[in-house]
Design an enzyme around this catalytic site. Sequence first.
Site, PDB file in Angstrom:
ATOM      1  N   HIS A   1     -85.811  21.355 -37.029  1.00 45.84           N
ATOM      2  CA  HIS A   1     -86.502  22.403 -36.267  1.00 45.84           C
ATOM      3  C   HIS A   1     -86.712  23.676 -37.079  1.00 45.84           C
ATOM      4  CE1 HIS A   1     -82.791  24.529 -34.889  1.00 45.84           C
ATOM      5  NE2 HIS A   1     -83.624  25.498 -34.554  1.00 45.84           N
TER       6      HIS A   1
ATOM      7  N   SER B   1     -78.055  28.826 -34.581  1.00 45.84           N
ATOM      8  CA  SER B   1     -77.680  27.637 -35.352  1.00 45.84           C
ATOM      9  C   SER B   1     -78.313  27.648 -36.739  1.00 45.84           C
ATOM     10  CB  SER B   1     -78.038  26.356 -34.604  1.00 45.84           C
ATOM     11  OG  SER B   1     -79.414  26.312 -34.313  1.00 45.84           O
ATOM     12  N   GLU B   2     -79.543  28.180 -36.861  1.00 42.02           N
ATOM     13  CA  GLU B   2     -80.189  28.348 -38.161  1.00 42.02           C
ATOM     14  C   GLU B   2     -81.029  29.618 -38.181  1.00 42.02           C
ATOM     15  OE1 GLU B   2     -79.535  23.938 -37.925  1.00 42.02           O
ATOM     16  OE2 GLU B   2     -80.852  25.159 -36.689  1.00 42.02           O
ATOM     17  N   THR B   3     -81.111  30.206 -39.369  1.00 39.22           N
ATOM     18  CA  THR B   3     -81.982  31.340 -39.662  1.00 39.22           C
ATOM     19  C   THR B   3     -82.691  30.995 -40.955  1.00 39.22           C
ATOM     20  OG1 THR B   3     -80.486  32.919 -38.611  1.00 39.22           O
ATOM     21  CG2 THR B   3     -82.058  33.818 -40.200  1.00 39.22           C
TER      22      THR B   3
END
Length: 139
Positions: free
Chosen positions: A110, A79-81
Amino acid sequence: MRPRGRLLAQPKSHQMRKSRIKLKCQDVMVRHGTTKFSFQQVDVFSSRALLGNPLAVVIGADSLTAFDMAAFASWTNLSETTFLLQPKSADADYRVRIFTPVAELPFAGHPTLGSCHVWLSSGGRPKNGDIIQECEAGL
């Protein structure tokens, strides 16, 4: 999006626990062209693998372009990097850029916490008492 270079990864797993944030880390070296980058995949908010919010964090990513970052985020398919960089602001301890598989975000919860944990566990130390993170949304 396709990365311009080959991404090679060799995982090495270990457990990390810091303060109230529980993370399961996987430390990996990534090769982009002739440059190697350290990246960790962490489970934020869980001490058990596969139960937290997954996040990939690339350490020392200053030489990567926005295209490279977007391609790597697409490759991780999380979902995120995030990408840890030298700060532009003199007040900040470090800078972070946050990407999803399709776009860059100015801020996200997060990824901010997980990136801070990785920065600290990689030897980062605040200039003053508080940690100041720089992102596209500000300090």
